[in-house]
Design a protein around this motif. Sequence first.
Motif, PDB file in Angstrom:
ATOM      1  N   SER A 397       1.086  -0.976  -0.126  1.00  0.00           N
ATOM      2  CA  SER A 397      -0.067   0.194   0.201  1.00  0.00           C
ATOM      3  C   SER A 397       1.131   1.504   0.470  1.00  0.00           C
ATOM      4  O   SER A 397       0.439   2.256  -0.250  1.00  0.00           O
ATOM      5  N   TRP A 398       2.333   0.887   0.207  1.00  0.00           N
ATOM      6  CA  TRP A 398       3.298   2.309   0.691  1.00  0.00           C
ATOM      7  C   TRP A 398       3.199   3.164  -0.828  1.00  0.00           C
ATOM      8  O   TRP A 398       3.003   3.907  -0.872  1.00  0.00           O
ATOM      9  N   PRO A 399       2.987   2.363  -1.952  1.00  0.00           N
ATOM     10  CA  PRO A 399       3.706   3.119  -3.304  1.00  0.00           C
ATOM     11  C   PRO A 399       2.248   3.859  -3.920  1.00  0.00           C
ATOM     12  O   PRO A 399       1.721   4.691  -4.204  1.00  0.00           O
ATOM     13  N   VAL A 400       0.952   3.154  -2.983  1.00  0.00           N
ATOM     14  CA  VAL A 400      -0.407   3.485  -3.411  1.00  0.00           C
ATOM     15  C   VAL A 400      -0.274   4.705  -3.083  1.00  0.00           C
ATOM     16  O   VAL A 400      -0.927   5.598  -3.906  1.00  0.00           O
ATOM     17  N   PHE A 401      -0.330   4.805  -1.714  1.00  0.00           N
ATOM     18  CA  PHE A 401      -0.657   6.480  -0.799  1.00  0.00           C
ATOM     19  C   PHE A 401       0.328   7.660  -1.496  1.00  0.00           C
ATOM     20  O   PHE A 401      -0.178   8.075  -1.471  1.00  0.00           O
ATOM     21  N   LEU A 402       1.954   7.138  -1.583  1.00  0.00           N
ATOM     22  CA  LEU A 402       2.510   7.758  -3.099  1.00  0.00           C
ATOM     23  C   LEU A 402       2.306   8.510  -3.705  1.00  0.00           C
ATOM     24  O   LEU A 402       1.557   9.789  -4.050  1.00  0.00           O
ATOM     25  N   LEU A 403       1.367   7.694  -4.816  1.00  0.00           N
ATOM     26  CA  LEU A 403       0.707   8.334  -6.021  1.00  0.00           C
ATOM     27  C   LEU A 403      -0.904   9.142  -5.229  1.00  0.00           C
ATOM     28  O   LEU A 403      -0.202  10.282  -6.427  1.00  0.00           O
ATOM     29  N   SER A 419       2.312   9.568   3.756  1.00  0.00           N
ATOM     30  CA  SER A 419       2.215   8.199   3.419  1.00  0.00           C
ATOM     31  C   SER A 419       2.356   7.336   4.289  1.00  0.00           C
ATOM     32  O   SER A 419       2.088   6.041   4.334  1.00  0.00           O
ATOM     33  N   VAL A 420       3.980   7.362   5.033  1.00  0.00           N
ATOM     34  CA  VAL A 420       4.639   6.377   6.101  1.00  0.00           C
ATOM     35  C   VAL A 420       2.613   6.232   7.184  1.00  0.00           C
ATOM     36  O   VAL A 420       2.892   5.022   7.967  1.00  0.00           O
ATOM     37  N   ALA A 421       2.333   7.706   7.763  1.00  0.00           N
ATOM     38  CA  ALA A 421       1.433   7.458   9.070  1.00  0.00           C
ATOM     39  C   ALA A 421       0.114   6.877   8.127  1.00  0.00           C
ATOM     40  O   ALA A 421      -0.063   5.719   8.508  1.00  0.00           O
ATOM     41  N   PHE A 422       0.003   6.527   6.590  1.00  0.00           N
ATOM     42  CA  PHE A 422      -1.055   5.761   6.288  1.00  0.00           C
ATOM     43  C   PHE A 422      -0.836   3.941   6.262  1.00  0.00           C
ATOM     44  O   PHE A 422      -1.770   3.758   6.416  1.00  0.00           O
ATOM     45  N   THR A 423       0.154   4.477   5.739  1.00  0.00           N
ATOM     46  CA  THR A 423       0.665   2.802   5.735  1.00  0.00           C
ATOM     47  C   THR A 423       0.827   1.875   6.956  1.00  0.00           C
ATOM     48  O   THR A 423       0.607   0.787   6.790  1.00  0.00           O
ATOM     49  N   LEU A 424       1.459   2.745   8.132  1.00  0.00           N
ATOM     50  CA  LEU A 424       0.907   2.357   9.654  1.00  0.00           C
ATOM     51  C   LEU A 424      -0.033   2.136   9.846  1.00  0.00           C
ATOM     52  O   LEU A 424      -0.262   0.483  10.466  1.00  0.00           O
ATOM     53  N   LEU A 425      -0.849   2.566   9.363  1.00  0.00           N
ATOM     54  CA  LEU A 425      -2.690   2.565   9.841  1.00  0.00           C
ATOM     55  C   LEU A 425      -3.352   1.559   9.124  1.00  0.00           C
ATOM     56  O   LEU A 425      -4.192   0.788   9.519  1.00  0.00           O
ATOM     57  N   VAL A 426      -2.101   0.829   8.274  1.00  0.00           N
ATOM     58  CA  VAL A 426      -3.271   0.006   6.904  1.00  0.00           C
ATOM     59  C   VAL A 426      -2.827  -0.930   7.974  1.00  0.00           C
ATOM     60  O   VAL A 426      -3.441  -2.218   7.638  1.00  0.00           O
ATOM     61  N   GLY A 427      -1.233  -1.285   7.807  1.00  0.00           N
ATOM     62  CA  GLY A 427      -1.132  -3.028   8.512  1.00  0.00           C
ATOM     63  C   GLY A 427      -1.396  -2.974   9.617  1.00  0.00           C
ATOM     64  O   GLY A 427      -2.068  -3.672  10.674  1.00  0.00           O
ATOM     65  N   HIS A 428      -2.409  -1.551  11.172  1.00  0.00           N
ATOM     66  CA  HIS A 428      -2.625  -1.605  12.004  1.00  0.00           C
ATOM     67  C   HIS A 428      -4.194  -2.514  11.824  1.00  0.00           C
ATOM     68  O   HIS A 428      -4.849  -3.165  12.425  1.00  0.00           O
ATOM     69  N   LEU A 429      -5.203  -1.914  10.791  1.00  0.00           N
ATOM     70  CA  LEU A 429      -6.142  -1.916  10.530  1.00  0.00           C
ATOM     71  C   LEU A 429      -6.141  -3.888  10.027  1.00  0.00           C
ATOM     72  O   LEU A 429      -7.253  -4.071  10.064  1.00  0.00           O
ATOM     73  N   VAL A 430      -5.336  -3.863   9.291  1.00  0.00           N
ATOM     74  CA  VAL A 430      -5.373  -5.629   8.568  1.00  0.00           C
ATOM     75  C   VAL A 430      -5.202  -6.932   9.857  1.00  0.00           C
ATOM     76  O   VAL A 430      -5.637  -7.384  10.266  1.00  0.00           O
ATOM     77  N   THR A 431      -3.995  -5.989  10.703  1.00  0.00           N
ATOM     78  CA  THR A 431      -4.053  -7.117  11.990  1.00  0.00           C
ATOM     79  C   THR A 431      -4.624  -6.965  12.931  1.00  0.00           C
ATOM     80  O   THR A 431      -5.907  -8.230  13.165  1.00  0.00           O
ATOM     81  N   PRO A 459      -3.130  -8.990  19.415  1.00  0.00           N
ATOM     82  CA  PRO A 459      -2.447  -7.174  19.123  1.00  0.00           C
ATOM     83  C   PRO A 459      -2.293  -6.827  20.176  1.00  0.00           C
ATOM     84  O   PRO A 459      -2.444  -7.225  21.599  1.00  0.00           O
ATOM     85  N   SER A 460      -1.127  -6.318  20.086  1.00  0.00           N
ATOM     86  CA  SER A 460      -0.497  -5.166  21.049  1.00  0.00           C
ATOM     87  C   SER A 460      -1.104  -3.928  21.285  1.00  0.00           C
ATOM     88  O   SER A 460      -0.160  -3.366  20.320  1.00  0.00           O
ATOM     89  N   LEU A 461      -1.809  -3.308  22.323  1.00  0.00           N
ATOM     90  CA  LEU A 461      -2.114  -1.985  22.228  1.00  0.00           C
ATOM     91  C   LEU A 461      -0.543  -1.157  22.463  1.00  0.00           C
ATOM     92  O   LEU A 461      -0.439   0.155  22.277  1.00  0.00           O
ATOM     93  N   ARG A 462       0.474  -2.040  23.105  1.00  0.00           N
ATOM     94  CA  ARG A 462       2.660  -1.186  23.098  1.00  0.00           C
ATOM     95  C   ARG A 462       2.237  -0.266  21.472  1.00  0.00           C
ATOM     96  O   ARG A 462       3.463  -0.218  21.595  1.00  0.00           O
ATOM     97  N   TRP A 463       1.982  -1.997  20.524  1.00  0.00           N
ATOM     98  CA  TRP A 463       2.711  -1.797  19.059  1.00  0.00           C
ATOM     99  C   TRP A 463       1.712  -0.324  18.594  1.00  0.00           C
ATOM    100  O   TRP A 463       1.930   0.334  18.179  1.00  0.00           O
ATOM    101  N   LEU A 464       0.608  -0.144  19.062  1.00  0.00           N
ATOM    102  CA  LEU A 464       0.094   0.659  18.243  1.00  0.00           C
ATOM    103  C   LEU A 464       0.449   1.943  18.761  1.00  0.00           C
ATOM    104  O   LEU A 464       0.546   2.725  17.888  1.00  0.00           O
ATOM    105  N   LEU A 465       0.379   2.087  20.422  1.00  0.00           N
ATOM    106  CA  LEU A 465       0.811   3.589  20.273  1.00  0.00           C
ATOM    107  C   LEU A 465       2.149   4.043  19.783  1.00  0.00           C
ATOM    108  O   LEU A 465       2.544   4.734  19.125  1.00  0.00           O
ATOM    109  N   ILE A 466       2.720   2.525  19.731  1.00  0.00           N
ATOM    110  CA  ILE A 466       4.836   3.519  19.027  1.00  0.00           C
ATOM    111  C   ILE A 466       4.594   3.431  17.232  1.00  0.00           C
ATOM    112  O   ILE A 466       4.685   4.609  16.781  1.00  0.00           O
TER     113      ILE A 466
END
Length: 510
Positions: A397-403, A419-431, A459-466
């Motif tokens: 998803s990262w290159p898609v967000f870039l475009l 793009s980095v922020a939305f990529t991390l959001l996608v990762g946590h949503l998938v998890t 799933p860990s809330l710690r990794w969500l905050l990080i």
Amino acid sequence: MTLAPVWAMNSWHDGTYLGTYLIPTRVGWERWYDAQGALDVRKLPLALDAAPAVLHRLSDLPAHLRGLSLAGLNATDDDVRFIARRCRELRWIDLRGTHVTAAALDALAKIRTLQYIGVDPHLLLTRDPNRRPQLVAGSTALVPVTTGVPDPDIVGLHETLRKAVTKSPGSGAHDPDEAVARARVLLDAEQTEAALAVVATFLATQEPAVLIVAARCLLKLNLPLQALAALAPAPPTGAVLAWRSVVLTTLSPPEAARVAKAALRETFENQVAEWALVSAYLNRDQLVLAEEALNLLRSRTYDDIDEAKLSARLARARKKYADEAAAWHRLLTVVPDDADALAGLSRSQRCARPYSFRWMTTLNRAATADIGKYGRLMTVTLRGHRVSQSLGLSLLSWPVFLLLLSICGPFEHHVWGWSVAFTLLVGHLVTRFIWWRTPRDIRRTIRNSDRLTGERHGPSLRWLLISALIAAGAVLLIPANHAAFTSAPVHTPVRVTVSQVPLEPGTAQG
């Protein structure tokens, strides 16, 4: 597209014995499978210790042979000339004890890779020995060849027996037959060391049944070299050869196949030897021969358990996951709570449909059947599945967000950070989505296990905050990109001013 296998011999279908293949190792050449059957020799450097039948089938020789031994055969000059034209990658050839004369050596000299030729002593005078290929005479082997079978661990066997007797003294058996009967009952009850202690005092009798039970106990303890040492003094009966082939399936599969065939010659229907023969071929990816041996097992046995397990292994080697799942289902109809069968079924379901969640339920059943073997494996596998899926979709998803962000007004000057922020959001949503789709009883099992062990497989809330801090830092700290990154260059028309210069008379003003 998969490449078609390259068969060792084109005339393999009639079962004629054409010799034994040799395969190179670090310590020299080692005996491989017999040149009898549909052996897949793609990408394998092989040599051949030929049998007499080869002289009638020289056109079936693999063209990529690295070595060939015709020692003691009735080979002639014409045979050697044909071999020189066909096998252009030979490193060595042994012609001692044949009818080959010096006239055929010139044809072999045209093979550039050839280094050594084994000849009879009278041929040494026909050619300069210092000129390559080098002529070698004498009774010693031209190249060192080993069987590939490691030495039995006799010292380790005595130590294991001593420990077993110390831990379980007083077996109470009065003769070998009683000891064998008690040991078999203990083996079925998963008390392997106690079963070994029962038969330990009767090993000196060298009774085949006692030695076989001792080897079975040592195999249960994952000590194949000691099991090989236990079977060494036994007479070569069909049952002893069968269990020796079982021990060799992991140590030396080609030798296990030879021993299993010898056991089948001793006893026509030997289920143990048939199982070892199929396993020996599967362990070296000889799938055609494995299927033939499996068909033999199916035609002679009434045990559905071994047949189903071997069918599942064969189907998995061929990547036919539906057939593998069907084999595991056949086994589960006989033994419904078999943990290994449930784990294998889960693996085949995951390979066949990786985005389905059915395999998780099957793996949970395997963990319920054997918590010690598959309990931790289930939690680690499910966590790894979530992490791999979320990481893979995030990277995609990262290159898609870039475009997309580069053409959006609010984000076009901060493409990298957002793009980095939305990529991390996608990762946590998938998890979170995978965790939500995981069956409820599995989630409850994982949470209870984490409370007991102090680990975290959900799933860990710690990794969500990080991740949130990383996203905020990316948006705030990564500098804005240049406008030329997101927008095309604008071509501004250039205005040209012409100064008013007085023209000469008769000149037209443009």
